[in-house]
Design an enzyme around this catalytic site. Structure first.
Site, PDB file in Angstrom:
ATOM      1  N   HIS A  55      44.321  -1.087  22.109  1.00  0.00           N
ATOM      2  CA  HIS A  55      42.983  -0.881  22.676  1.00  0.00           C
ATOM      3  C   HIS A  55      42.938  -1.603  24.024  1.00  0.00           C
ATOM      4  O   HIS A  55      43.500  -2.677  24.183  1.00  0.00           O
ATOM      5  CB  HIS A  55      41.905  -1.463  21.745  1.00  0.00           C
TER       6      HIS A  55
ATOM      7  N   ASP B 235      40.191   4.336  15.171  1.00  0.00           N
ATOM      8  CA  ASP B 235      40.708   5.664  14.786  1.00  0.00           C
ATOM      9  C   ASP B 235      41.774   5.612  13.708  1.00  0.00           C
ATOM     10  O   ASP B 235      42.165   6.659  13.188  1.00  0.00           O
ATOM     11  CB  ASP B 235      41.283   6.357  16.029  1.00  0.00           C
TER      12      ASP B 235
HETATM   13  C1  SDX Z   1      39.214   4.736  21.377  1.00  0.00           C
HETATM   14  O1  SDX Z   1      37.671   2.100  25.268  1.00  0.00           O
HETATM   15  C2  SDX Z   1      37.105   2.233  24.120  1.00  0.00           C
HETATM   16  O2  SDX Z   1      36.235   1.472  23.731  1.00  0.00           O
HETATM   17  C3  SDX Z   1      37.601   3.412  23.278  1.00  0.00           C
HETATM   18  C4  SDX Z   1      37.093   3.484  21.839  1.00  0.00           C
HETATM   19  C5  SDX Z   1      35.609   3.766  21.783  1.00  0.00           C
HETATM   20  O3  SDX Z   1      34.994   3.444  20.749  1.00  0.00           O
HETATM   21  O4  SDX Z   1      35.078   4.407  22.725  1.00  0.00           O
HETATM   22  O5  SDX Z   1      37.365   2.257  21.170  1.00  0.00           O
HETATM   23  C6  SDX Z   1      37.761   4.638  21.075  1.00  0.00           C
HETATM   24  O6  SDX Z   1      39.579   5.468  22.264  1.00  0.00           O
HETATM   25  C7  SDX Z   1      40.196   3.886  20.618  1.00  0.00           C
HETATM   26  C8  SDX Z   1      41.666   4.039  21.127  1.00  0.00           C
HETATM   27  C9  SDX Z   1      42.251   5.284  20.464  1.00  0.00           C
HETATM   28  N1  SDX Z   1      43.559   5.633  21.088  1.00  0.00           N
HETATM   29  C10 SDX Z   1      44.701   5.476  20.389  1.00  0.00           C
HETATM   30  O7  SDX Z   1      44.781   4.995  19.261  1.00  0.00           O
HETATM   31  C11 SDX Z   1      45.935   6.024  21.124  1.00  0.00           C
HETATM   32  C12 SDX Z   1      47.080   4.988  21.042  1.00  0.00           C
HETATM   33  N2  SDX Z   1      46.708   3.842  21.859  1.00  0.00           N
HETATM   34  C13 SDX Z   1      47.239   3.763  23.206  1.00  0.00           C
HETATM   35  O8  SDX Z   1      47.308   5.019  23.854  1.00  0.00           O
HETATM   36  C14 SDX Z   1      46.634   2.612  24.013  1.00  0.00           C
HETATM   37  O9  SDX Z   1      46.652   1.519  23.198  1.00  0.00           O
HETATM   38  C15 SDX Z   1      45.244   2.746  24.596  1.00  0.00           C
HETATM   39  C16 SDX Z   1      45.090   3.978  25.425  1.00  0.00           C
HETATM   40  C17 SDX Z   1      44.202   2.750  23.524  1.00  0.00           C
HETATM   41  C18 SDX Z   1      45.015   1.525  25.483  1.00  0.00           C
HETATM   42  O10 SDX Z   1      45.889   1.633  26.545  1.00  0.00           O
HETATM   43  P1  SDX Z   1      45.994   0.467  27.651  1.00  0.00           P
HETATM   44  O11 SDX Z   1      44.883  -0.502  27.553  1.00  0.00           O
HETATM   45  O12 SDX Z   1      46.209   1.148  28.958  1.00  0.00           O
HETATM   46  O13 SDX Z   1      47.222  -0.335  27.173  1.00  0.00           O
HETATM   47  P2  SDX Z   1      48.600  -0.252  27.847  1.00  0.00           P
HETATM   48  O14 SDX Z   1      49.018   1.188  27.876  1.00  0.00           O
HETATM   49  O15 SDX Z   1      48.548  -1.022  29.115  1.00  0.00           O
HETATM   50  O16 SDX Z   1      49.497  -0.992  26.759  1.00  0.00           O
HETATM   51  C19 SDX Z   1      50.031  -2.261  26.992  1.00  0.00           C
HETATM   52  C20 SDX Z   1      51.430  -2.173  26.356  1.00  0.00           C
HETATM   53  C21 SDX Z   1      52.323  -1.120  26.984  1.00  0.00           C
HETATM   54  O17 SDX Z   1      53.663  -1.537  26.789  1.00  0.00           O
HETATM   55  P3  SDX Z   1      54.417  -2.318  28.020  1.00  0.00           P
HETATM   56  O18 SDX Z   1      54.243  -1.454  29.240  1.00  0.00           O
HETATM   57  O19 SDX Z   1      53.712  -3.640  28.131  1.00  0.00           O
HETATM   58  O20 SDX Z   1      55.857  -2.444  27.548  1.00  0.00           O
HETATM   59  O21 SDX Z   1      51.315  -1.800  24.967  1.00  0.00           O
HETATM   60  C22 SDX Z   1      51.974  -0.564  24.759  1.00  0.00           C
HETATM   61  C23 SDX Z   1      52.118   0.106  26.117  1.00  0.00           C
HETATM   62  O22 SDX Z   1      53.241   0.973  26.125  1.00  0.00           O
HETATM   63  N3  SDX Z   1      51.116   0.221  23.873  1.00  0.00           N
HETATM   64  C24 SDX Z   1      51.545   0.895  22.806  1.00  0.00           C
HETATM   65  C25 SDX Z   1      50.390   1.431  22.209  1.00  0.00           C
HETATM   66  N4  SDX Z   1      49.315   1.089  22.927  1.00  0.00           N
HETATM   67  C26 SDX Z   1      49.764   0.358  23.966  1.00  0.00           C
HETATM   68  N5  SDX Z   1      52.794   1.076  22.303  1.00  0.00           N
HETATM   69  C27 SDX Z   1      52.871   1.805  21.173  1.00  0.00           C
HETATM   70  N6  SDX Z   1      51.805   2.347  20.537  1.00  0.00           N
HETATM   71  C28 SDX Z   1      50.557   2.192  21.023  1.00  0.00           C
HETATM   72  N7  SDX Z   1      49.515   2.737  20.417  1.00  0.00           N
END
Ligand code: SDX
Length: 432
Positions: free
Chosen positions: A309, A367
């Site tokens: 998140h 989710d």
């Molecule tokens: C919702 O914003 C809100 O409030 C949203 C929400 C709401 O109520 O409105 O809470 C609802 O959208 C919840 C989120 C649902 N999405 C998912 O579950 C999809 C999977 N999650 C990821 O796509 C991700 O975690 C996000 C999009 C939710 C957040 O992305 P960020 O903040 O841009 O995080 P990031 O991509 O910068 O991640 C930091 C690191 C990265 O690795 P490095 O580059 O440091 O090596 O964490 C990794 C990312 O690759 N990472 C994940 C991951 N989420 C982040 N790796 C594997 N699986 C994941 N799910």
């Protein structure tokens, strides 16, 4: 919002400095007010994804991502999920206070009186294929509501703003249920004003003319809790979309349709559908370790859906409540073993002991478990994000209303850092 002090920014190698007011809110980090930065120093700030940028002042929802705290108008989500219901939470988000009995009764009646849609709305559905994704239908039909109310949509008139908010909170579930029935080839079911918000929604989803459909109190309570947990969440991507669209003066139906479109993405509200797809593709708990290794391999571009998140760097409090609700609903439905829940719990256990996830503070979000409950309630995965949109409509309209009523609000118009070609002269095609 009060000015606590200021921060001074100076440009190395020049004698230019700028003092930016440091503003404090009720809770959470202070903000540097950079509205005069370009005027004083000729520079912009750079924050792709706005992860460190406060886009507005708001009194609606507060999140502490490090502590895993979520408050609606100051009330902890855990207390609201336990003691309140969705229509009362709608009042709280819209007006800022818990209603007394008269206010609640009047609000509930007001919303109930708007649950029907114009009969001609039914004609829109004939234009869609039966296998159209229901979110595509939601984007189209909710946006089209403006065609039925455009003549009395003066967004600067408080009463008309309120009626538009009531209409959206009341009609979005009706349209959502119509999208579901259309896919099934079953007749649309009219709203029932004698039922609660959640029960009416379940009745429109599941009733058929051939026999009476009694809404199970277990499903009614589970749906109501899901709606409460998804109602608002500060300045997430879809809410920011609604605010940006609303800042241009666009009508609220168009703004909410824009929010629905943004919510559809798998990185946002589409994640609940993606979690079920992910669990189904993995198949068995034995295959979870291999999947986790794939997620950790950057080249795979595979994410653990339902994890991570932008704000929560601790457990999403909604995920905890959703997990408890999952066990309750499955138990009350007499579902002894649900392989998907076993898979999800095993995946959570493995991930939370793996340094890749722990070091990146990746925890289950709202989710991760919601889809398992919805599936147990007999709702198809294609409808999961639609249900998220039904719940989030009250958050979107509350934030939209707050923005319109904010005297400091202006059209949203971010800037950029330009790294394209410098100025150059046109060359005739014969000489290229
Ligand atoms: C919702 O914003 C809100 O409030 C949203 C929400 C709401 O109520 O409105 O809470 C609802 O959208 C919840 C989120 C649902 N999405 C998912 O579950 C999809 C999977 N999650 C990821 O796509 C991700 O975690 C996000 C999009 C939710 C957040 O992305 P960020 O903040 O841009 O995080 P990031 O991509 O910068 O991640 C930091 C690191 C990265 O690795 P490095 O580059 O440091 O090596 O964490 C990794 C990312 O690759 N990472 C994940 C991951 N989420 C982040 N790796 C594997 N699986 C994941 N799910």
């Amino acid at each position: 919002m009060s000015q606590a002090s200021s921060i001074t920014i100076s440009l190395d190698g020049s004698n230019k400095t700028a003092a930016m007011p440091l503003l404090s809110g009720t809770l959470g980090p202070q903000v540097a007010d950079i509205r005069k930065l370009y005027g004083q120093l000729g520079i912009f700030t750079y924050d792709p994804g706005y992860g460190e940028t406060a886009s507005c002042e708001s009194k609606i929802t507060y999140i502490d991502g490090d502590e895993g705290v979520l408050l609606y108008r100051g009330y902890p989500i855990e207390q609201l999920a336990e003691n309140s219901d969705f229509i009362e939470v709608c009042y709280l988000l819209m007006y800022g206070e818990l209603p007394n009995q008269d206010q609640l009764a009047k609000f509930r009646a007001g919303v109930t009186r708007h649950t029907m849609v114009h009969e001609q709305i039914r004609n829109f559905f004939n234009g869609f294929r039966r296998d159209a994704h229901p979110m595509a239908i939601m984007c189209g039909v909710v946006g089209a509501l403006a065609a039925f109310y455009h003549d009395n949509l003066d967004i600067n008139d408080a009463h008309q703003r309120e009626i538009a908010a009531y209409r959206l909170i009341a009609k979005v579930p009706t349209i959502a249920a119509m999208a579901y029935k259309y896919a099934l080839g079953q007749p649309f079911v009219y709203p029932r004003n004698d039922l609660s918000y959640a029960a009416n929604f379940l009745h429109m989803l599941n009733a058929v003319p051939a026999e009476e459909y009694k809404v199970s109190p277990v499903l009614e309570r589970a749906m109501d809790r899901i709606l409460v947990l998804h109602a608002d969440h500060e300045q997430n991507a879809s809410t920011s979309t609604v605010r940006l669209a609303g800042s241009t003066g666009a009508n609220p139906f168009a703004c909410i349709a824009a929010g629905i479109a943004a919510l559809w993405g798998p990185a946002h509200g589409g994640a609940n559908e993606a979690v079920l797809k992910m669990l189904g593709e993995i198949g068995t708990p034995e295959k979870i370790p291999a999947f986790i290794e794939q997620v950790k391999d950057k080249n795979s571009n595979v994410k653990l859906m339902g994890f991570g998140h932008r704000v929560y760097k601790n457990f999403d409090p909604r995920a905890k409540i959703m997990k408890e609700t999952c066990h309750e609903v499955l138990g009350e439905l007499g579902i002894k073993d649900e392989p998907l829940l076993d898979m999800a719990m095993e995946m959570e256990r493995i991930a939370l002991t793996d340094d890749y996830f722990v070091s990146r503070k990746l925890y289950p979000n709202v989710d991760f478990y919601s889809g398992i409950i919805l599936k147990a309630m007999g709702i198809p995965t294609s409808m999961f994000t639609v249900i998220f949109a039904v719940a989030r409509t009250v958050g979107w309209v509350s934030q939209w209303k707050e923005m319109i009523e904010d005297p400091s609000q202006r059209i949203g118009r971010p800037r950029q850092i330009y790294t394209g070609a410098a100025v150059r002269d046109y060359v005739d095609v014969a000489r290229r």
